[in-house]
Design a protein around this motif. Structure first.
Motif, PDB file in Angstrom:
ATOM      1  N   ILE A  20       3.953  -1.157  -5.976  1.00 41.89           N
ATOM      2  CA  ILE A  20       3.683  -1.814  -7.257  1.00 41.89           C
ATOM      3  C   ILE A  20       4.874  -2.687  -7.658  1.00 41.89           C
ATOM      4  O   ILE A  20       4.698  -3.806  -8.159  1.00 41.89           O
ATOM      5  CB  ILE A  20       3.351  -0.780  -8.346  1.00 41.89           C
ATOM      6  CG1 ILE A  20       1.952  -0.190  -8.094  1.00 41.89           C
ATOM      7  CG2 ILE A  20       3.415  -1.410  -9.740  1.00 41.89           C
ATOM      8  CD1 ILE A  20       1.500   0.830  -9.114  1.00 41.89           C
ATOM      9  N   ALA A  21       6.107  -2.211  -7.413  1.00 43.35           N
ATOM     10  CA  ALA A  21       7.285  -3.032  -7.721  1.00 43.35           C
ATOM     11  C   ALA A  21       7.280  -4.305  -6.888  1.00 43.35           C
ATOM     12  O   ALA A  21       7.562  -5.396  -7.405  1.00 43.35           O
ATOM     13  CB  ALA A  21       8.561  -2.235  -7.458  1.00 43.35           C
ATOM     14  N   HIS A  22       6.935  -4.193  -5.600  1.00 46.20           N
ATOM     15  CA  HIS A  22       6.851  -5.393  -4.762  1.00 46.20           C
ATOM     16  C   HIS A  22       5.786  -6.351  -5.299  1.00 46.20           C
ATOM     17  O   HIS A  22       5.994  -7.572  -5.349  1.00 46.20           O
ATOM     18  CB  HIS A  22       6.515  -5.010  -3.318  1.00 46.20           C
ATOM     19  CG  HIS A  22       7.612  -4.277  -2.617  1.00 46.20           C
ATOM     20  ND1 HIS A  22       7.442  -3.702  -1.375  1.00 46.20           N
ATOM     21  CD2 HIS A  22       8.899  -4.025  -2.971  1.00 46.20           C
ATOM     22  CE1 HIS A  22       8.574  -3.134  -1.001  1.00 46.20           C
ATOM     23  NE2 HIS A  22       9.469  -3.302  -1.956  1.00 46.20           N
ATOM     24  N   ALA A  23       4.637  -5.786  -5.704  1.00 40.81           N
ATOM     25  CA  ALA A  23       3.551  -6.624  -6.227  1.00 40.81           C
ATOM     26  C   ALA A  23       3.964  -7.314  -7.523  1.00 40.81           C
ATOM     27  O   ALA A  23       3.668  -8.501  -7.727  1.00 40.81           O
ATOM     28  CB  ALA A  23       2.304  -5.774  -6.450  1.00 40.81           C
ATOM     29  N   VAL A  24       4.661  -6.585  -8.392  1.00 39.60           N
ATOM     30  CA  VAL A  24       5.131  -7.189  -9.645  1.00 39.60           C
ATOM     31  C   VAL A  24       6.111  -8.319  -9.342  1.00 39.60           C
ATOM     32  O   VAL A  24       6.068  -9.391  -9.963  1.00 39.60           O
ATOM     33  CB  VAL A  24       5.781  -6.125 -10.548  1.00 39.60           C
ATOM     34  CG1 VAL A  24       6.476  -6.781 -11.742  1.00 39.60           C
ATOM     35  CG2 VAL A  24       4.730  -5.126 -11.038  1.00 39.60           C
ATOM     36  N   GLY A  25       7.018  -8.089  -8.381  1.00 40.73           N
ATOM     37  CA  GLY A  25       7.966  -9.137  -8.003  1.00 40.73           C
ATOM     38  C   GLY A  25       7.272 -10.380  -7.479  1.00 40.73           C
ATOM     39  O   GLY A  25       7.727 -11.503  -7.718  1.00 40.73           O
ATOM     40  N   ARG A  26       6.131 -10.184  -6.767  1.00 44.78           N
ATOM     41  CA  ARG A  26       5.365 -11.326  -6.238  1.00 44.78           C
ATOM     42  C   ARG A  26       4.426 -11.912  -7.287  1.00 44.78           C
ATOM     43  O   ARG A  26       3.727 -12.879  -7.020  1.00 44.78           O
ATOM     44  CB  ARG A  26       4.500 -10.876  -5.046  1.00 44.78           C
ATOM     45  CG  ARG A  26       5.259 -10.390  -3.834  1.00 44.78           C
ATOM     46  CD  ARG A  26       4.297 -10.252  -2.636  1.00 44.78           C
ATOM     47  NE  ARG A  26       3.105  -9.493  -2.946  1.00 44.78           N
ATOM     48  CZ  ARG A  26       2.977  -8.182  -2.778  1.00 44.78           C
ATOM     49  NH1 ARG A  26       3.996  -7.483  -2.311  1.00 44.78           N
ATOM     50  NH2 ARG A  26       1.851  -7.569  -3.086  1.00 44.78           N
ATOM     51  N   LYS A  27       4.336 -11.269  -8.465  1.00 42.56           N
ATOM     52  CA  LYS A  27       3.394 -11.646  -9.528  1.00 42.56           C
ATOM     53  C   LYS A  27       1.942 -11.466  -9.044  1.00 42.56           C
ATOM     54  O   LYS A  27       1.077 -12.292  -9.323  1.00 42.56           O
ATOM     55  CB  LYS A  27       3.625 -13.097  -9.991  1.00 42.56           C
ATOM     56  CG  LYS A  27       5.055 -13.383 -10.418  1.00 42.56           C
ATOM     57  CD  LYS A  27       5.468 -12.548 -11.621  1.00 42.56           C
ATOM     58  CE  LYS A  27       6.825 -12.960 -12.182  1.00 42.56           C
ATOM     59  NZ  LYS A  27       7.952 -12.573 -11.326  1.00 42.56           N
ATOM     60  N   ASP A  28       1.687 -10.356  -8.340  1.00 42.45           N
ATOM     61  CA  ASP A  28       0.369 -10.069  -7.758  1.00 42.45           C
ATOM     62  C   ASP A  28      -0.250  -8.867  -8.482  1.00 42.45           C
ATOM     63  O   ASP A  28      -0.244  -7.742  -7.998  1.00 42.45           O
ATOM     64  CB  ASP A  28       0.530  -9.777  -6.261  1.00 42.45           C
ATOM     65  CG  ASP A  28      -0.815  -9.653  -5.545  1.00 42.45           C
ATOM     66  OD1 ASP A  28      -1.862  -9.637  -6.217  1.00 42.45           O
ATOM     67  OD2 ASP A  28      -0.800  -9.550  -4.297  1.00 42.45           O
ATOM     68  N   GLN A  29      -0.830  -9.115  -9.676  1.00 38.43           N
ATOM     69  CA  GLN A  29      -1.397  -8.039 -10.491  1.00 38.43           C
ATOM     70  C   GLN A  29      -2.581  -7.347  -9.823  1.00 38.43           C
ATOM     71  O   GLN A  29      -2.697  -6.118  -9.912  1.00 38.43           O
ATOM     72  CB  GLN A  29      -1.799  -8.566 -11.868  1.00 38.43           C
ATOM     73  CG  GLN A  29      -2.262  -7.466 -12.821  1.00 38.43           C
ATOM     74  CD  GLN A  29      -2.565  -8.004 -14.215  1.00 38.43           C
ATOM     75  OE1 GLN A  29      -2.542  -9.208 -14.444  1.00 38.43           O
ATOM     76  NE2 GLN A  29      -2.851  -7.104 -15.144  1.00 38.43           N
TER      77      GLN A  29
END
Length: 450
Positions: A74-83
């Motif tokens: 989830i942290a990686h997804a947030v960093g990529r702006k991938d909700q």
């Protein structure tokens, strides 16, 4: 959602670590409250609950398996702006938490007797441990739901709601413990059964309250029934990170089980002293563990955003913070170890064992903080295998000498504590080398997005 890819790394770590520390303190207070009231029931009850409490390392291993993968992805997804991916990971973690809860219930009621008979110092200790586990198993099963929701929030940079829920549950546990264990106001003391029941009820309330937060207030990730169909590829991604991290805690369970087995010949007082000393040690580890638990979210978002220098800065800062916060508890355990044990028992034999344990083992505290931080960095980088290797190495270097020493004439408990200190020194050297190698490998290829 809180963006951790911008702004001060130090501020982000502190703002996350403080609520995490409070949450972890609250979690530890579950056991401290139980231990305080159970201590009034005698050495067998203390030893039984303490021995049974080592099962928590298995549950922590399984929750780590679930929570670490959830936080990191989830942290990686947030960093990529991938909700959308963050929501998928969260909902699949809920599915896995339900499966783990069912397995915990089956194992708890099916294997509690066999486990306690293998580590209990005597029949009374064994029976106390079995009774405690029977009533605490529902609470252990519900831990998975709490971890899934708390980990999702941590991955998005939010930790305050989990802290508030944990505070509610421990206050409830503090109220219920004397009522159920000692029979305050009811005249019907349940003893160690009441200790397990108080914790189970409190955790159930925590699950309900945190679920309501997600339904009413959380906007970035949430419950979506259409995402509950098992996605094996998503499970593979989560477990690739989570399984080795869970293995670390499973090995800690083996470490504790070996210790209890080795010291069982010294009687219930020795197991009780070690049990209390271990709980005190876990409590003083909380600040360093809180810093380490903030690392996967802060560094992980920056991995996703492809900011390698901020990832390195996170590790350096966390190492500094961890060292500073472990210095005071180390000095306290050197200065007043007997006082810390006497808060939970007035038995001279129990205090002697517990104080001796803390006086020696406290030399590990700063090194343990380094190990915790390094494990957090492995999680952020998405490869937790090196952490498992370091922990496995420590288990081997501890268990083999411990078992051999226990068979020698003149074996004393303090011999075991010195072996533990030596093995943590070796583990620290190994894990620092491994984390440096992993950062060079992962971050060297992490070119910023154009």
């Amino acid at each position: 959602m809180k963006d951790l890819t911008q702004g001060s790394i130090r501020r982000h770590l502190v703002e996350m670590a403080v609520p995490i520390a409070v949450s972890m303190l609250v979690q530890t207070l579950y056991f401290m409250v139980d231990l305080y009231f159970v201590a009034k029931l005698g050495d067998a009850a203390i030893a039984g609950v303490s021995s049974a409490g080592t099962i928590m390392f298995v549950i922590m291993g399984l929750t780590q398996m679930l929570g670490v993968g959830t936080v990191a992805l989830i942290a990686h997804a947030v960093g990529r702006k991938d909700q959308p991916d963050a929501n998928l990971i969260f909902n699949q973690s809920l599915v896995l938490s339900a499966i783990c809860a069912a397995l915990t219930l089956a194992a708890g009621y099916g294997l509690a007797g066999a486990y306690m008979r293998s580590v209990g110092a005597d029949a009374a200790t064994t029976q106390a441990g079995i009774t405690y586990l029977y009533w605490y198993t529902p609470g252990l099963a519900l831990q998975f739901a709490l971890v899934a929701m708390g980990s999702a929030l941590r991955g998005t940079g939010i930790v305050a709601p989990t802290m508030v829920v944990q505070l509610i549950t421990v206050v409830l546990n503090i109220v219920l413990a004397p009522i159920l264990i000692a029979g305050w106001g009811t005249g019907r003391p349940l003893g160690v059964a009441g200790a397990g029941l108080a914790s189970s009820v409190s955790i159930a309330v925590g699950v309900i309250v945190l679920s309501l937060y997600f339904v009413r207030l959380e906007k970035y990730v949430g419950f979506h029934a259409d995402l509950w169909r098992p996605r094996l590829e998503t499970w593979r991604r989560m477990l690739a990170i989570g399984l080795p991290a869970g293995g670390e805690f499973a090995l800690m369970f083996v470490f504790m089980a070996v210790t209890y087995a080795v010291i069982s010949t010294f009687g219930a007082a020795a197991q009780a002293g070690f049990g209390i000393g271990s709980r005190v040690m876990q409590a003083v580890f909380l600040p360093a563990m809180a810093v380490a638990f903030a690392v996967p979210a802060v560094a992980g978002q920056n991995v996703g955003a492809r900011h390698p220098e901020r990832v390195r800065e996170t590790f350096r800062t966390a190492l500094l913070f961890g060292t500073v916060v472990m210095l005071f508890p180390m000095l306290l355990c050197q200065w007043k170890p007997a006082w810390l044990i006497s808060l939970f028992s007035d038995e001279a034999a129990v205090i002697e064992v517990g104080a001796g344990f803390l006086a020696v083992i406290s030399w590990n505290f700063i090194l343990s903080g380094i190990v915790f931080t390094s494990s957090g960095m492995f999680q952020a980088l998405g490869n937790t295998v090196p952490g498992l290797i370091a922990t496995g190495t420590r288990l081997v270097t501890y268990a083999v000498p411990a078992i051999w020493l226990s068979k020698q004439p003149g074996f004393q408990l303090h011999h075991l504590w010195y072996v533990s200190v030596a093995t943590v020194c070796l583990q620290t050297l190994l894990i620092l080398w491994l984390v440096r190698r992993e950062m060079d490998r992962k971050l060297g290829a992490l070119a910023p997005v154009a």
